[in-house]
Write a protein that holds these residues in place. Structure first.
Motif, mmCIF file in Angstrom:
data_model
loop_
_atom_site.group_PDB
_atom_site.id
_atom_site.type_symbol
_atom_site.label_atom_id
_atom_site.label_comp_id
_atom_site.label_asym_id
_atom_site.label_seq_id
_atom_site.Cartn_x
_atom_site.Cartn_y
_atom_site.Cartn_z
ATOM 1 N N ALA A 41 0.836 -1.210 0.000
ATOM 2 C CA ALA A 41 0.000 0.000 0.000
ATOM 3 C C ALA A 41 0.868 1.255 0.000
ATOM 4 C CB ALA A 41 -0.928 -0.002 1.215
ATOM 5 N N GLY A 42 1.959 1.217 0.750
ATOM 6 C CA GLY A 42 2.855 2.375 0.792
ATOM 7 C C GLY A 42 3.487 2.645 -0.561
ATOM 8 N N LEU A 43 3.925 1.606 -1.229
ATOM 9 C CA LEU A 43 4.523 1.779 -2.553
ATOM 10 C C LEU A 43 3.477 2.285 -3.552
ATOM 11 C CD1 LEU A 43 6.796 -1.397 -2.661
ATOM 12 C CD2 LEU A 43 7.514 0.990 -2.337
ATOM 13 N N ARG A 44 2.249 1.822 -3.402
ATOM 14 C CA ARG A 44 1.169 2.326 -4.253
ATOM 15 C C ARG A 44 0.962 3.819 -4.011
ATOM 16 N NH1 ARG A 44 -3.748 0.202 -2.478
ATOM 17 N NH2 ARG A 44 -2.804 -1.834 -2.686
ATOM 18 N N SER A 45 1.121 4.262 -2.764
ATOM 19 C CA SER A 45 0.992 5.694 -2.442
ATOM 20 C C SER A 45 2.001 6.536 -3.199
ATOM 21 C CB SER A 45 1.185 5.930 -0.946
ATOM 22 O OG SER A 45 0.200 5.290 -0.201
#
Length: 190
Positions: A41-45
């Motif tokens: 999710a962080g990388l998607r952010s």
């Protein structure tokens, strides 16, 4: 040295699942899976594509350090989860989430202080509110340092660590190699 939060989490888990070693170990894979999901999710952010996220998370999952702390009862997995939470918070500019990741991370493992300090330094130029909230979230850890007169309570292990010279530990090579990349994530975004 490990600060109290990891022990409190494992104690709470022990009350739910039991205190036998195999029962306590059940929490580690759960934290590992949560860490991978949060990191994704962080990388998607940050706008990272699906293929790159999959490769990044898969690389983390096969890292011997990650596998070890994801299977046995080590306090590091909770710290890695909190680091992933901090990464998501930076990507989404969520101050409360950054405070949770930073505060809980440092209350889990002291070495998280290096990543959090880097985040505060990098984010202070563009995301001042986030830096301030994270700095405030570190107050419980600062209170423990004051109470302990250092980064850990007085104990035989603390005495051993303080007497030991700084040296390179070859078995920790994967951690040494991964750390600069982890620290750079916050700097690249900010």
């Amino acid at each position: 040295m490990t600060t109290p939060l990891a022990f409190l989490v494992y104690a709470a888990w022990g009350h739910l699942a039991g205190f036998e070693t195999w029962q306590l170990r059940l929490l580690s894979p759960i934290l590992a899976i949560a860490t991978c999901a949060v990191l994704n999710a962080g990388l998607r952010s940050y706008g990272v594509g699906r293929a790159a996220r999959t490769i990044a998370v898969a690389t983390l999952c096969v890292n011997p350090y990650f596998v070890g702390v994801g299977v046995f009862v080590y306090t590091d997995m909770l710290a890695l989860l909190m680091l992933a939470v901090l990464i998501v918070a930076v990507g989404r500019e969520r101050a409360w989430l950054a405070a949770l990741g930073a505060g809980a991370g440092v209350l889990t493992r002291q070495y998280e202080l290096f990543a959090v300090s880097g985040f505060i330094a990098a984010a202070s130029r563009t995301w001042q509110r986030g830096s301030l909230v994270v700095a405030v979230a570190l107050l419980p850890a600062a209170a423990l340092c004051w109470l302990w007169h250092g980064l850990a309570p007085v104990s035989d292990m603390r005495t051993v660590y303080l007497a030991e010279p700084i040296r390179f530990h070859l078995p920790w090579l994967s951690l040494y190699l991964a750390a600069p990349g982890i620290y750079e994530i916050g700097r690249v975004h900010v």
